[in-house]
Design a protein around this motif. Structure first.
Motif, mmCIF file in Angstrom:
data_model
loop_
_atom_site.group_PDB
_atom_site.id
_atom_site.type_symbol
_atom_site.label_atom_id
_atom_site.label_comp_id
_atom_site.label_asym_id
_atom_site.label_seq_id
_atom_site.Cartn_x
_atom_site.Cartn_y
_atom_site.Cartn_z
ATOM 1 N N LEU A 9 -34.064 -69.783 -19.702
ATOM 2 C CA LEU A 9 -33.475 -68.586 -19.091
ATOM 3 C C LEU A 9 -31.968 -68.723 -18.964
ATOM 4 C CD1 LEU A 9 -36.095 -67.790 -16.311
ATOM 5 C CD2 LEU A 9 -35.684 -66.515 -18.419
ATOM 6 N N LYS A 10 -31.507 -69.898 -18.590
ATOM 7 C CA LYS A 10 -30.067 -70.134 -18.450
ATOM 8 C C LYS A 10 -29.369 -69.969 -19.794
ATOM 9 C CE LYS A 10 -26.785 -73.420 -16.528
ATOM 10 N NZ LYS A 10 -26.609 -74.708 -15.875
ATOM 11 N N ARG A 11 -29.971 -70.509 -20.860
ATOM 12 C CA ARG A 11 -29.396 -70.410 -22.198
ATOM 13 C C ARG A 11 -29.373 -68.953 -22.655
ATOM 14 N NH1 ARG A 11 -32.138 -69.934 -26.657
ATOM 15 N NH2 ARG A 11 -34.021 -70.834 -25.779
ATOM 16 N N GLU A 12 -30.465 -68.227 -22.453
ATOM 17 C CA GLU A 12 -30.526 -66.825 -22.864
ATOM 18 C C GLU A 12 -29.553 -65.969 -22.064
ATOM 19 O OE1 GLU A 12 -34.606 -65.711 -22.468
ATOM 20 O OE2 GLU A 12 -35.184 -66.723 -24.334
ATOM 21 N N TYR A 13 -29.418 -66.258 -20.775
ATOM 22 C CA TYR A 13 -28.475 -65.516 -19.938
ATOM 23 C C TYR A 13 -27.041 -65.748 -20.415
ATOM 24 C CZ TYR A 13 -25.893 -63.951 -15.854
ATOM 25 O OH TYR A 13 -25.013 -63.312 -15.035
ATOM 26 N N ALA A 14 -26.709 -67.004 -20.734
ATOM 27 C CA ALA A 14 -25.359 -67.311 -21.210
ATOM 28 C C ALA A 14 -25.083 -66.614 -22.538
ATOM 29 C CB ALA A 14 -25.180 -68.817 -21.344
ATOM 30 N N ARG A 15 -26.074 -66.571 -23.433
ATOM 31 C CA ARG A 15 -25.892 -65.905 -24.723
ATOM 32 C C ARG A 15 -25.704 -64.399 -24.515
ATOM 33 N NH1 ARG A 15 -30.622 -65.896 -28.969
ATOM 34 N NH2 ARG A 15 -31.511 -66.596 -27.020
ATOM 35 N N LYS A 16 -26.490 -63.814 -23.618
ATOM 36 C CA LYS A 16 -26.369 -62.383 -23.341
ATOM 37 C C LYS A 16 -24.999 -62.063 -22.750
ATOM 38 C CE LYS A 16 -28.373 -58.583 -20.775
ATOM 39 N NZ LYS A 16 -29.232 -58.176 -19.686
ATOM 40 N N GLN A 17 -24.520 -62.897 -21.831
ATOM 41 C CA GLN A 17 -23.213 -62.669 -21.219
ATOM 42 C C GLN A 17 -22.101 -62.737 -22.255
ATOM 43 O OE1 GLN A 17 -24.263 -61.188 -18.424
ATOM 44 N NE2 GLN A 17 -22.467 -62.044 -17.472
ATOM 45 N N ALA A 18 -22.257 -63.602 -23.254
ATOM 46 C CA ALA A 18 -21.217 -63.757 -24.273
ATOM 47 C C ALA A 18 -21.182 -62.571 -25.235
ATOM 48 C CB ALA A 18 -21.447 -65.044 -25.050
ATOM 49 N N THR A 19 -22.318 -61.909 -25.432
ATOM 50 C CA THR A 19 -22.364 -60.823 -26.413
ATOM 51 C C THR A 19 -22.310 -59.433 -25.791
ATOM 52 O OG1 THR A 19 -24.784 -60.832 -26.377
ATOM 53 C CG2 THR A 19 -23.712 -62.222 -28.027
ATOM 54 N N THR A 20 -22.424 -59.318 -24.481
ATOM 55 C CA THR A 20 -22.456 -58.020 -23.818
ATOM 56 C C THR A 20 -21.049 -57.530 -23.520
ATOM 57 O OG1 THR A 20 -24.549 -58.590 -22.794
ATOM 58 C CG2 THR A 20 -23.360 -56.768 -21.835
ATOM 59 N N SER A 21 -20.835 -56.237 -23.736
ATOM 60 C CA SER A 21 -19.564 -55.608 -23.389
ATOM 61 C C SER A 21 -19.727 -54.952 -22.023
ATOM 62 C CB SER A 21 -19.206 -54.556 -24.436
ATOM 63 O OG SER A 21 -18.065 -53.845 -24.027
ATOM 64 N N ARG A 22 -19.135 -55.552 -21.009
ATOM 65 C CA ARG A 22 -19.249 -55.006 -19.661
ATOM 66 C C ARG A 22 -17.926 -54.411 -19.236
ATOM 67 N NH1 ARG A 22 -21.410 -58.900 -15.359
ATOM 68 N NH2 ARG A 22 -19.284 -59.597 -15.607
#
Length: 123
Positions: A9-22
């Motif tokens: 979950l930590k790895r997936e969250y970090a990947r999502k944060q890196a690719t998401t435009s917020r």
């Protein structure tokens, strides 16, 4: 070795944060994913209210070319809380006053240019 659920979950969250435009939505006072248009975000899922990611800094990209600049109306606040409606209404009033001032200034400058040309033609 396989990773634990928490590590995954930590790895997936970090990947999502890196690719998401917020971007920060001023009207809703929260981080939202994707571009904000007329006080509303396209995807309605809120992102976490943590520190802004590197992707949230820009706001203007190649995809937004040809898009109308700013369009805000009181109808965008329909169904929102009273505080949000008041904020949108105040912002619309402020934008209308600013637009009227800019238009008056532009007309004044154009009038001054025309007078200067007329004086130059007389000489």
């Amino acid at each position: 070795p396989s990773e634990t659920r928490a590590q995954k979950l930590k790895r997936e969250y970090a990947r999502k944060q890196a690719t998401t435009s917020r971007v920060w939505d001023e009207v809703d006072q929260r981080w939202v994913e994707g571009p904000v248009r007329n006080g509303e975000a396209k995807p309605s899922r809120p992102a976490s209210a943590g520190a802004p990611s590197a992707a949230s800094g820009g706001g203007v990209d190649a995809a937004s070319k040809g898009v109308k600049g700013i369009s805000l109306s009181r109808s965008n606040a329909a169904g929102k809380s009273a505080g949000v409606q008041a904020a949108v209404s105040a912002r619309v009033d402020e934008m209308e006053q600013s637009q009227a001032r800019a238009l008056a200034e532009l007309r004044q400058r154009q009038g001054a240019e025309e007078r200067a040309k007329a004086e130059e033609d007389l000489i």
